[in-house]
Design a protein around this motif. Structure first.
Motif, PDB file in Angstrom:
ATOM      1  N   ASP A  87       0.675  -1.387  -0.030  1.00  0.00           N
ATOM      2  CA  ASP A  87      -0.085  -0.158   0.351  1.00  0.00           C
ATOM      3  C   ASP A  87       0.916   0.983  -0.127  1.00  0.00           C
ATOM      4  O   ASP A  87       0.790   1.864   0.814  1.00  0.00           O
ATOM      5  CB  ASP A  87      -0.600  -0.049   1.249  1.00  0.00           C
ATOM      6  N   ARG A 121      -8.306  -1.970   4.764  1.00  0.00           N
ATOM      7  CA  ARG A 121      -8.185  -1.217   5.708  1.00  0.00           C
ATOM      8  C   ARG A 121     -10.157  -1.031   5.558  1.00  0.00           C
ATOM      9  O   ARG A 121     -10.318  -2.106   5.561  1.00  0.00           O
ATOM     10  CB  ARG A 121      -8.407   0.271   4.200  1.00  0.00           C
ATOM     11  N   ASP A 157      -6.253  -6.008   1.748  1.00  0.00           N
ATOM     12  CA  ASP A 157      -6.872  -4.617   2.038  1.00  0.00           C
ATOM     13  C   ASP A 157      -7.196  -4.342   3.363  1.00  0.00           C
ATOM     14  O   ASP A 157      -7.768  -5.656   3.795  1.00  0.00           O
ATOM     15  CB  ASP A 157      -8.318  -4.212   0.774  1.00  0.00           C
ATOM     16  N   GLN A 209      -4.562  -0.606  -7.019  1.00  0.00           N
ATOM     17  CA  GLN A 209      -5.164  -0.840  -5.718  1.00  0.00           C
ATOM     18  C   GLN A 209      -4.106  -2.230  -5.042  1.00  0.00           C
ATOM     19  O   GLN A 209      -3.402  -2.416  -5.659  1.00  0.00           O
ATOM     20  CB  GLN A 209      -6.355  -1.163  -5.580  1.00  0.00           C
ATOM     21  N   PRO A 247     -12.555  -2.869   2.688  1.00  0.00           N
ATOM     22  CA  PRO A 247     -12.430  -4.075   1.568  1.00  0.00           C
ATOM     23  C   PRO A 247     -13.210  -4.494   0.525  1.00  0.00           C
ATOM     24  O   PRO A 247     -14.758  -4.158   0.990  1.00  0.00           O
ATOM     25  CB  PRO A 247     -11.720  -4.780   2.293  1.00  0.00           C
ATOM     26  N   ARG A 253      -7.467   4.226  -2.630  1.00  0.00           N
ATOM     27  CA  ARG A 253      -5.924   4.809  -3.319  1.00  0.00           C
ATOM     28  C   ARG A 253      -6.463   5.725  -4.223  1.00  0.00           C
ATOM     29  O   ARG A 253      -7.106   4.802  -5.164  1.00  0.00           O
ATOM     30  CB  ARG A 253      -5.597   3.976  -2.654  1.00  0.00           C
TER      31      ARG A 253
END
Length: 457
Positions: A49, A199, A197, A193, A202, A361
């Motif tokens: 990320d 965060r 994920d 991306q 997702p 993102r």
């Protein structure tokens, strides 16, 4: 009869220890593997990320009141991820033993005082040393780095005496393969991306699924005479008639790591009508049907050249009965300027920039939902279509999605296969040549010129 060049009798004790002894080598291998694993994990979750790493570095620069060339900051974010990951891998495989040990020591000499300052001053919610994958307190981060510093100091002294899994003759191939893998993961995370994920939003989750007690705490940023100042919800907010200008409202956590983790894991995305300041979250994000959300967490940085593609995407969405809205972090004046320049037909709503960056993102980026469930996310530029109204454009919005899991698995499998081959060739090479021949060959290698180049023992 002469003693072997690698005989322990030719080695002087270091710190009262014989570096060629089995116990010292065993301890070195344990420290090497544990330290390497920490570096690998830290570097990988940052590399997966790079946008998150970039945002965290920008947070540090902001609290330090430092302004650097944006491209330099971006390169620094990529380099930090790669250096940590490469050091970790090289430690675990026993390659570049001197260089890697000293490189790890140099990195910790920078990180240790930095994390001490972060622990004392607490300028950011968390240091981001493990990205969004694993959040620990700032003091825990500092003590973790104290342990790592002790470990890398040991390695800087004894690492060259321990064995290898990849022979020095093949270590450059290992370095190139590791660098290539890390760059590929970073590129995917930056241009498309993150392939994993961590965060709160997702793919496959609901975009608006607030927990009842997930009320965020806000801080308010005002500016006067070029000086920015933060105010909490309990403070008396300054009067704009006194020269103060409202800059931003940012969701923050309560003091303590438990509440930081709680807030980080909660979905706190809210959409507001920028004219009436009405909360339209439930109306815009919940409900049935397909929806495209154009996300611009930094509207002022979005190139006006992208408006053609954005407006084309809106036309395509309208022709396929897909609602499209814009979610931006900007002032009313900035939004009105954007509307004058881009002439959008889609409605635009405001949101906290932190929430938008957690959602997806990129700037701009696109999120596709069906019945409130996120089905795919992408940066706008990674959608390989300039004119969505072209007859060749797919009718199914799922045609713009990618299988991140498959990409990561295939890339990782290729990389691990290369490293496994290097380990196999290294030990086949060891079995092919006699110890005396191997010692002679190792002396010819400038990086590992020590007579102690032996495989894992």
């Amino acid at each position: 009869m002469h003693s072997s060049p690698s005989s322990s009798s030719t080695i002087k004790p270091i710190l009262g220890l014989n570096p060629e002894s089995f116990s010292v080598k065993t301890v070195t291998w344990i420290i090497r593997l544990l330290t390497g694993a920490v570096f690998i994990f830290s570097g990988f979750v940052k590399a997966i990320d790079p946008w998150g790493t970039l945002y965290k570095i920008e947070d540090y620069l902001a609290v330090m009141n430092l302004e650097l060339w944006p491209s330099l900051v971006k390169v620094g974010a990529f380099a930090l991820c790669a250096v940590e990951f490469i050091i970790g891998v090289m430690l675990c495989f026993g390659t570049f033993r001197r260089t890697v040990a000293w490189g790890a020591t140099a990195l910790m000499c920078f990180m240790l005082p930095l994390t001490l300052w972060i622990a004392i001053a607490n300028p950011v919610a968390d240091c981001g040393c493990f990205g969004d994958a694993f959040i620990i307190s700032n003091w825990a981060t500092f003590w973790k780095n104290v342990v790592l510093m002790i470990a890398v100091i040991w390695l800087s002294i004894f690492n060259k005496y321990a064995g290898w899994l990849i022979t020095p003759g093949l270590q450059w191939i290992a370095l190139i393969a590791t660098s290539g893998f890390c760059i590929a993961v970073e590129a995917a995370g930056y241009f498309y991306q993150p392939l994993m994920d961590f965060r709160p939003y997702p793919v496959g989750s609901k975009i608006a699924e607030d927990t009842p007690d997930a009320e965020p705490v806000y801080k308010f940023i005002y500016e006067k005479d070029g000086v920015k100042k933060e105010f909490s919800e309990s403070d008396d907010l300054p009067d704009e008639s006194d020269g103060w200008t409202f800059i931003d409202r940012v969701a923050v956590s309560e003091p303590g790591i438990e509440s930081r983790i709680s807030v980080r894991n909660e979905k706190t995305l809210r959409l507001w009508d920028y004219e009436s300041e009405e909360d339209v979250t439930e109306e815009m994000l919940s409900g049935s049907g397909d929806k495209l959300i154009l996300v611009m967490p930094e509207l002022e940085k979005v190139s006006i050249a992208s408006t053609w593609k954005i407006n084309s995407l809106y036309d395509w969405a309208s022709s396929h009965d897909i609602d499209m809205i814009g979610a931006v972090a900007a002032t009313k004046e900035d939004i009105e300027t954007w509307e004058d320049l881009s002439m959008p037909e889609y409605p635009i709503y405001t949101a906290e920039d932190t929430n938008l960056k957690e959602l997806v993102r990129g700037n701009p980026a696109v999120v596709f939902t069906r019945d409130g469930v996120i089905l795919w996310k992408s940066t706008l530029r990674s959608i390989n279509t300039n004119d969505f109204m072209d007859s060749a454009t797919a009718d199914n919005p799922m045609a713009f999605s990618r299988n991140d899991k498959a990409i990561l698995i295939n890339t990782s499998a290729l990389y691990l296969s290369v490293m496994a081959c290097l380990v196999t060739f290294s030990f086949l090479f060891r079995m092919r040549f006699s110890p005396r021949r191997l010692i002679h060959d190792d002396k010819a290698l400038p990086e590992e010129s020590s007579s102690h180049d032996t495989p894992a023992q």
